[in-house]
Design a protein around this motif. Structure first.
Motif, short mmCIF file in Angstrom:
data_model
loop_
_atom_site.label_atom_id
_atom_site.label_comp_id
_atom_site.label_asym_id
_atom_site.label_seq_id
_atom_site.Cartn_x
_atom_site.Cartn_y
_atom_site.Cartn_z
N GLU A 71 7.76 -12.45 -4.72
CA GLU A 71 6.88 -12.45 -5.88
C GLU A 71 6.11 -11.14 -5.91
N ILE A 72 5.72 -10.71 -7.11
CA ILE A 72 4.94 -9.48 -7.27
C ILE A 72 3.48 -9.84 -7.49
N VAL A 73 2.59 -9.14 -6.79
CA VAL A 73 1.15 -9.32 -6.97
C VAL A 73 0.51 -7.94 -7.16
N PRO A 74 -0.62 -7.85 -7.88
CA PRO A 74 -1.27 -6.56 -8.08
C PRO A 74 -1.96 -6.08 -6.80
N HIS A 75 -2.21 -4.78 -6.73
CA HIS A 75 -2.84 -4.24 -5.52
C HIS A 75 -4.29 -4.72 -5.39
N THR A 76 -4.84 -5.28 -6.45
CA THR A 76 -6.21 -5.79 -6.40
C THR A 76 -6.29 -7.17 -5.74
N VAL A 77 -5.18 -7.73 -5.34
CA VAL A 77 -5.17 -9.05 -4.72
C VAL A 77 -6.01 -9.02 -3.44
N SER A 78 -6.77 -10.08 -3.21
CA SER A 78 -7.63 -10.14 -2.03
C SER A 78 -6.87 -10.72 -0.84
N ALA A 79 -7.43 -10.49 0.34
CA ALA A 79 -6.81 -11.05 1.55
C ALA A 79 -6.80 -12.57 1.48
N ALA A 80 -7.85 -13.17 0.90
CA ALA A 80 -7.90 -14.62 0.78
C ALA A 80 -6.80 -15.14 -0.15
N GLU A 81 -6.57 -14.41 -1.24
CA GLU A 81 -5.52 -14.81 -2.17
C GLU A 81 -4.14 -14.69 -1.53
N VAL A 82 -3.95 -13.63 -0.76
CA VAL A 82 -2.68 -13.47 -0.06
C VAL A 82 -2.50 -14.59 0.96
N ALA A 83 -3.53 -14.88 1.71
CA ALA A 83 -3.45 -15.93 2.73
C ALA A 83 -3.13 -17.28 2.10
N ALA A 84 -3.68 -17.51 0.89
CA ALA A 84 -3.45 -18.78 0.21
C ALA A 84 -1.99 -18.97 -0.17
N LYS A 85 -1.27 -17.87 -0.40
CA LYS A 85 0.15 -17.94 -0.73
C LYS A 85 1.02 -18.11 0.51
N ASN A 86 0.43 -17.94 1.69
CA ASN A 86 1.12 -18.16 2.96
C ASN A 86 2.46 -17.39 3.01
N PRO A 87 2.43 -16.08 2.78
CA PRO A 87 3.70 -15.32 2.73
C PRO A 87 4.35 -15.17 4.08
N VAL A 88 5.68 -15.00 4.06
CA VAL A 88 6.42 -14.72 5.28
C VAL A 88 6.51 -13.22 5.53
N GLY A 89 6.17 -12.44 4.52
CA GLY A 89 6.21 -11.00 4.65
C GLY A 89 5.51 -10.35 3.47
N ILE A 90 5.16 -9.08 3.63
CA ILE A 90 4.50 -8.31 2.58
C ILE A 90 5.17 -6.95 2.48
N VAL A 91 5.42 -6.50 1.25
CA VAL A 91 5.94 -5.14 1.02
C VAL A 91 4.94 -4.42 0.13
N LEU A 92 4.48 -3.26 0.57
CA LEU A 92 3.56 -2.43 -0.21
C LEU A 92 4.38 -1.41 -0.98
N SER A 93 4.32 -1.45 -2.31
CA SER A 93 5.18 -0.59 -3.13
C SER A 93 4.68 0.84 -3.18
N GLY A 94 5.49 1.69 -3.79
CA GLY A 94 5.06 3.05 -4.06
C GLY A 94 4.11 3.08 -5.24
N GLY A 95 3.69 4.27 -5.61
CA GLY A 95 2.79 4.43 -6.74
C GLY A 95 2.56 5.90 -7.04
N PRO A 96 2.04 6.23 -8.21
CA PRO A 96 1.92 7.62 -8.64
C PRO A 96 0.67 8.34 -8.14
N SER A 97 -0.24 7.65 -7.46
CA SER A 97 -1.53 8.23 -7.10
C SER A 97 -1.50 8.92 -5.74
N SER A 98 -2.63 9.56 -5.40
CA SER A 98 -2.84 10.14 -4.08
C SER A 98 -3.92 9.32 -3.39
N VAL A 99 -3.69 8.92 -2.16
CA VAL A 99 -4.59 7.98 -1.48
C VAL A 99 -5.99 8.56 -1.29
N TYR A 100 -6.12 9.88 -1.25
CA TYR A 100 -7.43 10.48 -0.97
C TYR A 100 -8.23 10.76 -2.24
#
Length: 534
Positions: free
Chosen positions: A43-72
């Motif tokens: 399933e796809i979730v936005p980067h604004t998702v909270s740790a609590a929301e992620v935990a509630a979905k009880n995922p077996v894994g997480i993939v962090l996608s790419g994006g056009p921004s610079s982290v700094y």
């Protein structure tokens, strides 16, 4: 593979997805599809998702996608730091790789050295480990970044580098955290799918047990629980989505389902027969056909503006569907069995692109038609809501639907009405239907159906060109071929069809289709051009 029933296995897998965290990447949906291709639900979730929301979905894994921004940069998309502390195996890709590195104490720098496109990545460890298992020491990968991880976080092992990127992949197997700077989800990365599957199956230990059979069993159970003994109706277009949705619902509730098929006269050759004969024969579903051809032709008379045509087609479709629905409601009431549910062929990309709405409050806009009225008082049944197009086709084949329906090219709701540039008339529709049938026949005969995503055939009705046919001067219509390849319809490129196939198509159309003396090829990508001409 577990020893549970298919329904239980699907329920268990769907309850514990791999979450793809979207940082604004153009490939977020593609990542989710690649995970599913590995036999794992995602399933796809936005980067604004909270740790609590992620935990509630009880995922077996997480993939962090790419994006056009610079982290700094100020305001750059970030990740709730608590997510990386949940103990869930996590895989960072490109920007997601850099976010992971920065949040865990590594360093990301704008080096001034960019890497775009094909790049050689080299393993820098003697033993490849889990993530790069079975991958050559030298592999060609697809890069798209201007920033680089210059220092891995403490406790991470650097696995690979490139000429410009010293830290191109890293891992902390003890914490279940992995990442690569390249894009393994794109086909241009030679071993990309293997790297992704190494994370899923070897690092995260997720079994490849999500498949079409499990999906069917799960959805049948869910549909039965939702519908009970009530009647259900489905607007059947003859397209893949509505056909598979209807077949799934019929498998679940049988004769409680009635399908409504509106023939608006804008269909391609033999499509009504495919629905009335092939689909009904393969499913046994009850079908009500509404012959609205004269109604649509009368409403479209004299109209050339494309937007106006769309609105008219949408309006008339609603009127036709409503009348059939009213008749069925009266019939059901006389039998004491009310119609409470409407089947909708909503796919997962629709859900993602609409912001992931619940989809139960109102009926969503009918694809390219104009929308069903909001005051239709039905609860939606959306059995395809979690699926991508290729998965829907697989489900259809598993259900025994004919390939003529399951494998057909995408077709817009307004049909041939928006493939005639100019006024829509019965004569022009017959002309375009014949040309379109020839194109489809030749592409199938050449074995090209799997190489193209669709090939709209367009009639330039308000354009005439001079030609010579039968030793005489003609003044006929041009036909445009628009073969395109795409994975998601968001972008597309024109398909390079073999010249001999193009020659056969052109010869047949100009010889067999009256009033056509010229065939042209549209070689525009999307963007800038849309797939349809109107």
């Amino acid at each position: 593979m577990s020893e549970t029933t298919p329904a239980a296995a699907a329920e268990q897998t769907a309850a514990r997805p791999v979450l793809v965290v979207d940082f604004g990447a153009q490939y977020a949906q593609l990542i989710a599809r690649r995970v599913r291709e590995a036999g794992v639900y995602s399933e796809i979730v936005p980067h604004t998702v909270s740790a609590a929301e992620v935990a509630a979905k009880n995922p077996v894994g997480i993939v962090l996608s790419g994006g056009p921004s610079s982290v700094y940069e100020p305001g750059a998309p970030s990740l709730d730091e608590g997510i990386l502390e949940l103990g869930v195996p996590t895989f960072g890709i490109c920007y997601g790789f850099q976010v992971m590195a920065k949040q865990l104490g590594g360093e990301v720098a704008h080096t001034g050295l960019r890497e775009y496109g094909a790049t050689d990545a080299t393993s820098v460890v003697d033993v490849p480990g889990t993530l790069l298992h079975g991958v050559p020491t030298e592999q060609n990968v697809w890069m798209s970044h201007g920033d680089s991880v210059s220092k891995a976080p403490e406790g991470f092992e650097v696995l690979a580098s490139t000429a410009s990127t010293p830290v191109a992949a890293f891992a902390n197997a003890e914490r279940g955290l992995y990442g690569v700077q390249w894009h393994p989800e794109v086909k241009h990365s030679a071993y990309g799918q293997q790297v992704l599957e190494n994370f899923l199956h070897r690092a995260a230990g997720i079994p490849a047990d999500w498949n079409s059979g499990n999906v069917i069993a799960e959805q049948v159970d869910r549909i039965r629980a939702q519908v009970g003994d009530a009647k259900v109706i489905c607007g059947l277009s003859g397209g893949v989505d509505s056909a598979v949705a209807a077949a799934l619902v019929h498998k679940a509730v049988g004769d409680q389902l009635v399908c409504i098929f509106v023939d608006h006269g804008l269909l391609r050759k033999d499509e009504r027969r495919q629905v009335e004969e092939d689909f009904v024969a393969s499913t046994g579903v009850r079908l009500v056909t509404v012959d609205a051809r004269e109604q649509f032709m009368s409403a479209l008379a004299g109209v050339s503006d494309p937007e106006q045509k769309r609105k008219i087609i949408g309006r008339e479709f609603i009127r036709s569907f409503e009348q059939a629905e009213i008749d069925l409601v009266k019939e059901a009431q006389s039998e004491g069995e009310p119609i409470r549910f409407l089947v909708q062929g909503t796919l997962y990309p629709d859900v993602v692109e609409s912001g992931g709405g619940s989809g139960t409050a109102n009926i969503k806009s009918h694809h390219n038609v104009g929308g069903l009225p909001e005051d239709l008082q039905f609860e939606l049944v959306e059995p395809l809501r979690t699926l991508f197009k290729d998965e829907v086709r697989a489900i259809g084949r598993e259900l025994g639907l004919p390939e003529e329906i399951v494998g057909r090219q995408p077709f817009p709701g307004p049909g041939l009405g928006i493939r005639i540039v100019g006024e829509v008339t019965a004569e022009r529709l017959d002309l375009l239907r014949d040309a379109d049938a020839i194109v489809r026949e030749e592409l199938t005969a050449a074995g090209l159906d799997q190489e193209i995503w669709q090939c709209p055939v367009v009639l330039l009705a308000d354009v005439r060109s001079v030609g010579v046919q039968g030793d005489g001067r003609t003044y006929g219509h041009p036909i445009v071929l628009r073969p395109v390849s795409s994975e998601d319809a968001m972008t597309a490129d024109w398909t390079r069809l073999p010249y001999d196939v193009l020659a056969r198509i052109s010869n047949r159309i100009t010889n067999e289709v009256k009033d056509v003396n010229r065939v042209v090829l549209d070689v525009t990508s999307k963007p800038p051009g849309t797939i349809e001409w109107e």
